[in-house]
Design a protein around this motif. Structure first.
Motif, PDB file in Angstrom:
ATOM      1  N   ILE A  23     -14.658  -7.401  14.694  1.00  0.00           N
ATOM      2  CA  ILE A  23     -14.364  -7.748  16.093  1.00  0.00           C
ATOM      3  C   ILE A  23     -13.046  -8.533  16.140  1.00  0.00           C
ATOM      4  O   ILE A  23     -12.175  -8.288  16.979  1.00  0.00           O
ATOM      5  CB  ILE A  23     -15.508  -8.600  16.689  1.00  0.00           C
ATOM      6  N   ARG A  24     -12.905  -9.447  15.167  1.00  0.00           N
ATOM      7  CA  ARG A  24     -11.657 -10.211  15.104  1.00  0.00           C
ATOM      8  C   ARG A  24     -10.487  -9.267  14.853  1.00  0.00           C
ATOM      9  O   ARG A  24      -9.425  -9.388  15.473  1.00  0.00           O
ATOM     10  CB  ARG A  24     -11.746 -11.253  13.987  1.00  0.00           C
ATOM     11  N   THR A  25     -10.703  -8.296  13.964  1.00  0.00           N
ATOM     12  CA  THR A  25      -9.656  -7.316  13.681  1.00  0.00           C
ATOM     13  C   THR A  25      -9.278  -6.545  14.946  1.00  0.00           C
ATOM     14  O   THR A  25      -8.095  -6.369  15.247  1.00  0.00           O
ATOM     15  CB  THR A  25     -10.140  -6.320  12.604  1.00  0.00           C
ATOM     16  N   ALA A  26     -10.296  -6.103  15.672  1.00  0.00           N
ATOM     17  CA  ALA A  26     -10.038  -5.339  16.894  1.00  0.00           C
ATOM     18  C   ALA A  26      -9.219  -6.160  17.877  1.00  0.00           C
ATOM     19  O   ALA A  26      -8.242  -5.688  18.462  1.00  0.00           O
ATOM     20  CB  ALA A  26     -11.354  -4.904  17.525  1.00  0.00           C
ATOM     21  N   ARG A  27      -9.618  -7.424  18.021  1.00  0.00           N
ATOM     22  CA  ARG A  27      -8.865  -8.288  18.928  1.00  0.00           C
ATOM     23  C   ARG A  27      -7.431  -8.457  18.425  1.00  0.00           C
ATOM     24  O   ARG A  27      -6.480  -8.419  19.203  1.00  0.00           O
ATOM     25  CB  ARG A  27      -9.518  -9.668  18.998  1.00  0.00           C
ATOM     26  N   ALA A  28      -7.305  -8.642  17.106  1.00  0.00           N
ATOM     27  CA  ALA A  28      -5.994  -8.904  16.532  1.00  0.00           C
ATOM     28  C   ALA A  28      -5.045  -7.730  16.732  1.00  0.00           C
ATOM     29  O   ALA A  28      -3.857  -7.907  16.960  1.00  0.00           O
ATOM     30  CB  ALA A  28      -6.136  -9.225  15.042  1.00  0.00           C
ATOM     31  N   LYS A  29      -5.614  -6.527  16.663  1.00  0.00           N
ATOM     32  CA  LYS A  29      -4.705  -5.390  16.829  1.00  0.00           C
ATOM     33  C   LYS A  29      -4.474  -5.091  18.309  1.00  0.00           C
ATOM     34  O   LYS A  29      -3.798  -4.131  18.660  1.00  0.00           O
ATOM     35  CB  LYS A  29      -5.215  -4.162  16.076  1.00  0.00           C
ATOM     36  N   GLY A  30      -5.026  -5.906  19.195  1.00  0.00           N
ATOM     37  CA  GLY A  30      -4.661  -5.839  20.601  1.00  0.00           C
ATOM     38  C   GLY A  30      -5.579  -5.028  21.488  1.00  0.00           C
ATOM     39  O   GLY A  30      -5.193  -4.645  22.585  1.00  0.00           O
ATOM     40  N   VAL A  31      -6.814  -4.750  21.045  1.00  0.00           N
ATOM     41  CA  VAL A  31      -7.753  -4.039  21.913  1.00  0.00           C
ATOM     42  C   VAL A  31      -8.143  -4.970  23.071  1.00  0.00           C
ATOM     43  O   VAL A  31      -8.401  -6.157  22.855  1.00  0.00           O
ATOM     44  CB  VAL A  31      -9.018  -3.627  21.135  1.00  0.00           C
ATOM     45  N   ALA A  32      -8.141  -4.422  24.283  1.00  0.00           N
ATOM     46  CA  ALA A  32      -8.482  -5.244  25.449  1.00  0.00           C
ATOM     47  C   ALA A  32      -9.951  -5.653  25.394  1.00  0.00           C
ATOM     48  O   ALA A  32     -10.769  -4.970  24.762  1.00  0.00           O
ATOM     49  CB  ALA A  32      -8.200  -4.451  26.730  1.00  0.00           C
ATOM     50  N   THR A  33     -10.277  -6.769  26.064  1.00  0.00           N
ATOM     51  CA  THR A  33     -11.635  -7.315  26.002  1.00  0.00           C
ATOM     52  C   THR A  33     -12.727  -6.285  26.338  1.00  0.00           C
ATOM     53  O   THR A  33     -13.700  -6.178  25.586  1.00  0.00           O
ATOM     54  CB  THR A  33     -11.758  -8.534  26.931  1.00  0.00           C
ATOM     55  N   PRO A  34     -12.591  -5.535  27.458  1.00  0.00           N
ATOM     56  CA  PRO A  34     -13.659  -4.561  27.745  1.00  0.00           C
ATOM     57  C   PRO A  34     -13.848  -3.578  26.593  1.00  0.00           C
ATOM     58  O   PRO A  34     -14.982  -3.217  26.249  1.00  0.00           O
ATOM     59  CB  PRO A  34     -13.167  -3.831  28.997  1.00  0.00           C
ATOM     60  N   GLY A  35     -12.759  -3.170  25.984  1.00  0.00           N
ATOM     61  CA  GLY A  35     -12.838  -2.238  24.862  1.00  0.00           C
ATOM     62  C   GLY A  35     -13.598  -2.845  23.700  1.00  0.00           C
ATOM     63  O   GLY A  35     -14.469  -2.213  23.111  1.00  0.00           O
ATOM     64  N   VAL A  36     -13.278  -4.100  23.390  1.00  0.00           N
ATOM     65  CA  VAL A  36     -13.963  -4.776  22.285  1.00  0.00           C
ATOM     66  C   VAL A  36     -15.450  -4.886  22.592  1.00  0.00           C
ATOM     67  O   VAL A  36     -16.308  -4.530  21.772  1.00  0.00           O
ATOM     68  CB  VAL A  36     -13.366  -6.192  22.049  1.00  0.00           C
TER      69      VAL A  36
END
Lengths: 288, 313
Positions: free
Chosen positions: B213-226
């Motif tokens: 999840i941290r990785t997803a956020r780090a690569k810039g996925v928007a909150t709804p996507g995460v």
């Protein structure tokens, strides 16, 4: 932190206060339950006869004389609700006790003696497949309706859950080295079970018992509401609500007050259960 | 996979046999003569004898059970004592309202509860979270009949937005059906919503603390996507499990809700049969409800592989 230093008059007081602060749900739940139990105990002094009727005072709105109004026979709903607390608490506590005791016994046997396990667990699976309220109704209608029968009928569907819980703990524990050591050093099977295995089941059992108690109170009310529970002459909350059904549109208070009391009681027990689960079983995260 | 499904299907057989045996024995284990119990308190000896012969109670008990199971396998749930109609016919007549109620409740509960749980987990330890948790604790405590009558009082009697009680069949128009089922579905959905919201929150919290999840956020996925793509799908297994566990609540709730809202469904059929001591109906319905529950649990187990391909059977 500020709240802490305020209460820090003595070390003991701090610790006690801290415990309350960390477990507010247990304290709140216990306080509400204590209050309800007190009301139930002193019912004869704070309420009138729950069966005494007065045709002149039928379907009165809540007022100073009748705080919760009256029903279609002119009976005081407040008195009936206060006495109803006795029934609900008695049912809840009895069912929790019976289901836990029976479940503990069967669960330990299943966990320890693998031969019994297979057969008994199939029976438990079958029991669990039947919706509890239907199982209870079926049992009650076959016997002569009485409070004891209601309590037993509600206890039976609760047993399989306890059995599964106890069994899983026993299975987990009996593989541990200290049990092996006990067997190797010649400890009697009975001692192993009572001294070495049973204490491990205590914490999850207490939590399970509170939930069984809450669900039993709701089931009893539901059964009585359907007209298939506690005999109608006993003023249980479910019976009061059941009788209020017909007059609901003109006298909603007959249903409202016992319903709210029921909700408060179950809420208090569940709060206590949640709190106990968090303190007794650290493996389950607090965030549940 | 096929092998697993077959194995699981086979495993339901002993469970259903136990249910059938239990339901069958219900009548026979009770103190007294089952024929007399069925015939009622003011039956003459001749009536009792009639009931005994009609139900085959004069035969040996193992033979009775054998006949009972054979009939069940042929889809024969027995015959009502009072109306003389096959229980299966009565069930078919009453199926629609209960099915509509159960499905709408499921839809209401899932569409409300999952967003609630997701938002509570996302905003953990904020006011929103506390409100959601408060609701879910309350939802467990408030009995369905209290919610039901409160809803009727506010929305049907005071505001007159929706009908007070009763059920309009689908044949009279879907809109009318939906209007008649709205309040019951909300009342019944309370517990279910509370249950699902609670487990969704817990499961999401667990997943949200994972590294990916941290990785997803780090690569810039928007909150709804995460939340929806990365987290919710991985949090799904416990949620689906609890939806299955809650089915018991749903069935018990249907019985109560149908009484509150005067819906002529299977729940009412059961209660009326019980009050009239029409045991074949009660027995048939218990078996039916148990079978539904066993089958749904099976479907849920199978659905795990869909939500989490790592689970293989």
């Amino acid at each position: 932190m500020a709240a802490l230093s305020e209460a820090a008059s003595t070390a003991l007081a701090t610790r006690r206060f801290d415990w309350i602060r960390r477990n507010p749900t247990i304290v709140i739940g216990a306080l509400i339950l204590g209050l309800l139990a007190t009301l139930a105990l002193i019912a004869p002094w704070i309420a009138d006869d729950p069966l005494g009727f007065d045709p002149l005072e039928r379907l009165r709105r809540p007022s100073a004389e009748f705080p919760f109004g009256t029903d279609e026979f002119g009976r005081d709903v407040y008195s009936r609700v206060v006495y109803g607390a006795r029934i609900s608490l008695a049912v809840g506590i009895s069912v929790a006790t019976i289901a836990t005791a029976a479940g503990l016994f069967i669960g330990v046997l299943c966990g320890y003696f693998r031969k019994v396990d297979n057969v008994v667990m199939r029976v438990m699976d079958g029991l669990m497949a039947i919706p509890p309220i239907l199982l209870a109704i079926a049992l009650i209608t076959l016997m002569k309706a009485s409070l004891t029968i209601v309590i037993i009928a509600i206890s039976i569907p609760e047993i399989p859950r306890v059995v599964r819980l106890v069994r899983s703990v026993v299975l987990q524990v009996r593989g541990l080295p200290y049990i092996e050591a006990a067997i190797a050093s010649g400890t009697r099977t009975r001692t192993i079970m009572t001294r070495h295995i049973l204490p491990n089941t205590l914490a999850p059992l207490i939590v399970q018992a509170t939930y069984a108690c809450a669900s039993a109170i709701l089931t009893e009310a539901g059964l009585s509401f359907l007209g298939a529970g506690t005999p109608p002459e006993i003023p249980s909350w479910g019976n009061v609500i059941s009788l209020g059904r017909t007059y609901f549109q003109i006298a909603p208070w007959i249903i409202f007050f016992p319903g709210v009391m029921l909700a408060i009681t179950v809420l208090a027990i569940n709060l206590m259960g949640d709190g106990l689960r968090d303190t007794l079983d650290p493996r389950i995260a607090r965030r549940m | 996979m096929t092998a697993y499904i077959v194995r699981r299907l086979l495993a339901t057989i002993p469970v259903m046999i136990v249910v059938a045996l239990f339901v069958f024995l219900l009548l026979h284990l009770t103190p007294g003569d089952p024929a007399a119990v069925i015939a009622g308190d003011d039956a003459s000896p001749a009536d009792i004898e009639g009931v005994r012969r009609k139900l085959g109670l004069d035969r040996p008990i193992w033979e009775q059970f054998g006949i009972y199971v054979m009939n069940l396998l042929r889809g024969d749930l027995g015959t009502s004592i009072f109306s003389n109609l096959p229980v299966m016919t009565l069930v078919k007549q009453r199926l629609e309202p209960s099915l509509v109620l159960a499905v709408s409740t499921l839809v209401v509960a899932i569409t409300v509860a999952i967003p609630m749980g997701v938002i509570a987990a996302w905003k953990a330890r904020t006011l929103v979270d506390r409100v959601v948790m408060g609701f879910s604790v309350l939802g467990f405590a408030v009995p369905v009949f209290l919610v039901g009558y409160l809803l009727i009082y506010v929305f049907a009697i005071e505001l007159r937005w929706l009908p007070v009680q009763g059920y309009k069949p689908l044949s009279q128009g879907v809109w009318q059906t939906l209007r008649s089922i709205t309040l019951p579905a909300i009342a019944l959905g309370m517990v279910y919503t509370a249950l699902i919201a609670r487990i969704t929150r817990a499961s999401m919290l667990e997943v949200l603390s994972e590294d990916y999840i941290r990785t997803a956020r780090a690569k810039g996925v928007a909150t709804p996507g995460v939340l929806l793509h990365h987290a919710l799908k991985n949090a799904a297994v416990p949620i689906v499990t609890v939806i299955g566990i809650g089915l018991t609540l749903l069935i018990s709730g249907v019985v109560l809700t149908e009484t509150v809202f005067n819906i002529p469904g299977l729940g009412r059929l059961t209660v009326d049969a019980i009050l009239k001591r029409d045991y074949p109906i009660v027995q048939g319905l218990i078996i039916l409800f148990a079978a539904v529950k066993v089958l749904v649990n099976l479907l849920i187990d199978i659905s795990y592989t869909f939500f989490d391909p790592r689970i293989r059977y």
